[in-house]
Scaffold this motif. Structure first.
Motif, mmCIF file in Angstrom:
data_model
loop_
_atom_site.group_PDB
_atom_site.id
_atom_site.type_symbol
_atom_site.label_atom_id
_atom_site.label_comp_id
_atom_site.label_asym_id
_atom_site.label_seq_id
_atom_site.Cartn_x
_atom_site.Cartn_y
_atom_site.Cartn_z
ATOM 1 N N GLU A 1 15.323 5.708 22.396
ATOM 2 C CA GLU A 1 14.427 6.407 21.488
ATOM 3 C C GLU A 1 15.090 7.839 21.276
ATOM 4 O O GLU A 1 15.155 8.302 20.032
ATOM 5 N N THR A 2 15.573 8.371 22.369
ATOM 6 C CA THR A 2 16.202 9.868 22.209
ATOM 7 C C THR A 2 17.456 9.832 21.222
ATOM 8 O O THR A 2 17.800 10.681 20.529
ATOM 9 N N LYS B 1 16.746 9.431 17.742
ATOM 10 C CA LYS B 1 16.538 10.509 16.936
ATOM 11 C C LYS B 1 17.638 11.506 16.911
ATOM 12 O O LYS B 1 17.945 12.120 15.860
ATOM 13 N N ARG C 1 19.515 10.247 13.684
ATOM 14 C CA ARG C 1 18.954 10.416 12.461
ATOM 15 C C ARG C 1 19.154 12.235 12.363
ATOM 16 O O ARG C 1 19.419 12.537 10.897
#
Length: 198
Positions: A172-173, A176, A179
């Motif tokens: 998930e990190t 991010k 993005r």
């Protein structure tokens, strides 16, 4: 100096006085002895975080003002805070950072500035399980020439909160970060880039 005091000194010098220093007075003897100073020093060396109030409990026969005078004037101690440093690194952390730095130097030697343009880093967060002590609580007695103690900065967190980093959280990190690259550094995802090891 008042006129009266000037006349008094003139009379004394006319009578044969030669010294300008005050004569010794037979006053109350000082209760500060070398043995007492040494006892206070031993107490402070046992625990440098003693406050004067806590120290006075070990010397009930001495006033707090006199203890403060012994500590500051006779022993020349000062109450100072520990110096904050960003992180507390273990030998393993230092070794890994050294290895990463050497790897980057070698790749820069091979690729030049083009290599630097491909490096992307992300923020990191260190979380303490309990609320850390304040700088005021870290104060301790030391001499002005003594080496300064250090304490690492910690992020405040609730005691019941547990922070776990597993594969899902790490992915998930990275998403991010991807993005953020798309929004702030367009075109970088088409190039080869690297993430430095932590």
């Amino acid at each position: 100096m008042s006129k009266q005091m000037v006349r008094r000194w003139c009379r004394q010098f006319s009578a044969g006085r030669q010294s300008v220093h005050d004569e010794k007075r037979s006053g109350r003897p000082s209760i500060i002895t070398d043995d007492l100073v040494e006892l206070v020093r031993e107490r402070i060396m046992d625990n440098r975080r003693f406050t004067i109030t806590e120290l006075s409990s070990h010397f009930p026969q001495i006033s707090r003002s006199l203890l403060h005078k012994i500590v500051t004037e006779h022993l020349l101690f000062k109450k100072l805070c520990a110096r904050w440093v960003p992180k507390q690194l273990t030998p393993e952390h230092k070794t890994k950072r050294m290895e990463s730095a050497l790897t980057f130097l070698q790749r820069y030697h091979d690729g030049g500035d083009e290599f630097l343009d491909r490096i992307i880093t992300g923020d990191e967060t260190w979380i303490a399980h309990i609320t850390p002590e304040t700088k005021q609580q870290s104060m301790h007695w030391r001499h002005s020439g003594s080496p300064c103690k250090t304490k690492f900065k910690q992020t405040l967190s609730a005691r019941k909160v547990m922070c776990t980093v597993n594969a899902e959280r790490y992915c998930e990190t990275l998403q991010k970060l991807r993005r953020a690259i798309q929004n702030k550094r367009r075109g970088m995802l088409q190039c080869r880039y690297c993430l430095p090891a932590r």
